[in-house]
Design a protein around this motif. Structure first.
Motif, PDB file in Angstrom:
ATOM      1  N   GLY A  40      38.613  33.506  39.464  1.00 11.77           N
ATOM      2  CA  GLY A  40      39.346  33.640  40.717  1.00 11.77           C
ATOM      3  C   GLY A  40      40.510  32.694  40.905  1.00 11.77           C
ATOM      4  N   THR A  51      44.710  35.489  36.084  1.00 10.07           N
ATOM      5  CA  THR A  51      43.574  35.135  36.923  1.00 10.07           C
ATOM      6  C   THR A  51      42.311  35.705  36.310  1.00 10.07           C
ATOM      7  OG1 THR A  51      45.014  35.292  38.869  1.00 10.07           O
ATOM      8  CG2 THR A  51      42.628  35.199  39.265  1.00 10.07           C
ATOM      9  N   ARG A  53      38.837  37.195  36.340  1.00  9.57           N
ATOM     10  CA  ARG A  53      38.163  37.913  37.420  1.00  9.57           C
ATOM     11  C   ARG A  53      36.651  38.011  37.242  1.00  9.57           C
ATOM     12  NH1 ARG A  53      41.312  37.609  41.676  1.00  9.57           N
ATOM     13  NH2 ARG A  53      43.412  38.268  41.174  1.00  9.57           N
ATOM     14  N   LYS A  54      36.221  38.189  35.974  1.00 10.90           N
ATOM     15  CA  LYS A  54      34.788  38.407  35.746  1.00 10.90           C
ATOM     16  C   LYS A  54      34.445  38.075  34.301  1.00 10.90           C
ATOM     17  CE  LYS A  54      31.360  42.091  35.697  1.00 10.90           C
ATOM     18  NZ  LYS A  54      31.114  43.525  35.783  1.00 10.90           N
ATOM     19  N   THR A  78      43.288  39.423  35.298  1.00 16.15           N
ATOM     20  CA  THR A  78      44.478  40.044  35.876  1.00 16.15           C
ATOM     21  C   THR A  78      45.688  39.313  35.319  1.00 16.15           C
ATOM     22  OG1 THR A  78      43.323  40.632  37.905  1.00 16.15           O
ATOM     23  CG2 THR A  78      45.720  40.568  38.012  1.00 16.15           C
ATOM     24  N   THR A  87      45.165  44.628  34.435  1.00 19.73           N
ATOM     25  CA  THR A  87      43.882  43.962  34.248  1.00 19.73           C
ATOM     26  C   THR A  87      43.392  44.334  32.858  1.00 19.73           C
ATOM     27  OG1 THR A  87      43.380  44.030  36.604  1.00 19.73           O
ATOM     28  CG2 THR A  87      41.531  43.690  35.125  1.00 19.73           C
TER      29      THR A  87
END
Length: 130
Positions: A40, A51, A53-54, A78, A87
């Motif tokens: 994040g 960024t 994200r997961k 991202t 992404t």
């Protein structure tokens, strides 16, 4: 000289004089390249903002074990440039190219240890241009 009402000026689109990468409104300012960021948190890599994200996969061999396969780490990331965003799943140590730019996920912390489980928010990711 004609006077333009203030309402018309307020509704007029702003003029664009330069291209810049603008981070999403829901994020904090990006960290500099080489900075280890959590899920994040954006990081500026050249003229891109990345960024994580997961965490998709962490199958690395634990530091305190012997393995036949080194394993891998995959992070959904991202990638934003001037006027675009994608992404992609980035794999540790593998270059990824998009829009004429090449980047890589170069480091993941903490190291994996046998007998412990790392929570996704404990991970830190380092991205660099290639």
């Amino acid at each position: 000289m004609m006077k333009i009402p203030a309402l018309v000026l307020a509704l007029a689109p702003p003029s664009v004089t330069a291209c810049a990468v603008v981070p999403p409104a829901d994020s904090t300012p990006p960290q500099p390249a080489g900075y280890a960021v959590p899920i994040g948190q954006p990081v500026q890599v050249g003229d891109l903002i990345l960024t994580p994200r997961k965490l998709v996969e962490d199958s690395r061999c634990p530091m305190n074990a012997r393995c036949v396969w080194a394993g891998r780490v995959v992070v959904k990331t991202t990638i934003a440039g001037a006027g675009w965003a994608d992404t992609a799943d980035l794999t540790l140590g593998e270059p990824y190219g998009t829009h004429g730019k090449v980047i890589a996920l170069v480091s993941v912390r903490p190291e994996k240890m046998a007998g412990t489980e790392t929570q996704p928010m404990e991970y830190r990711f380092v991205y660099e241009p290639r």
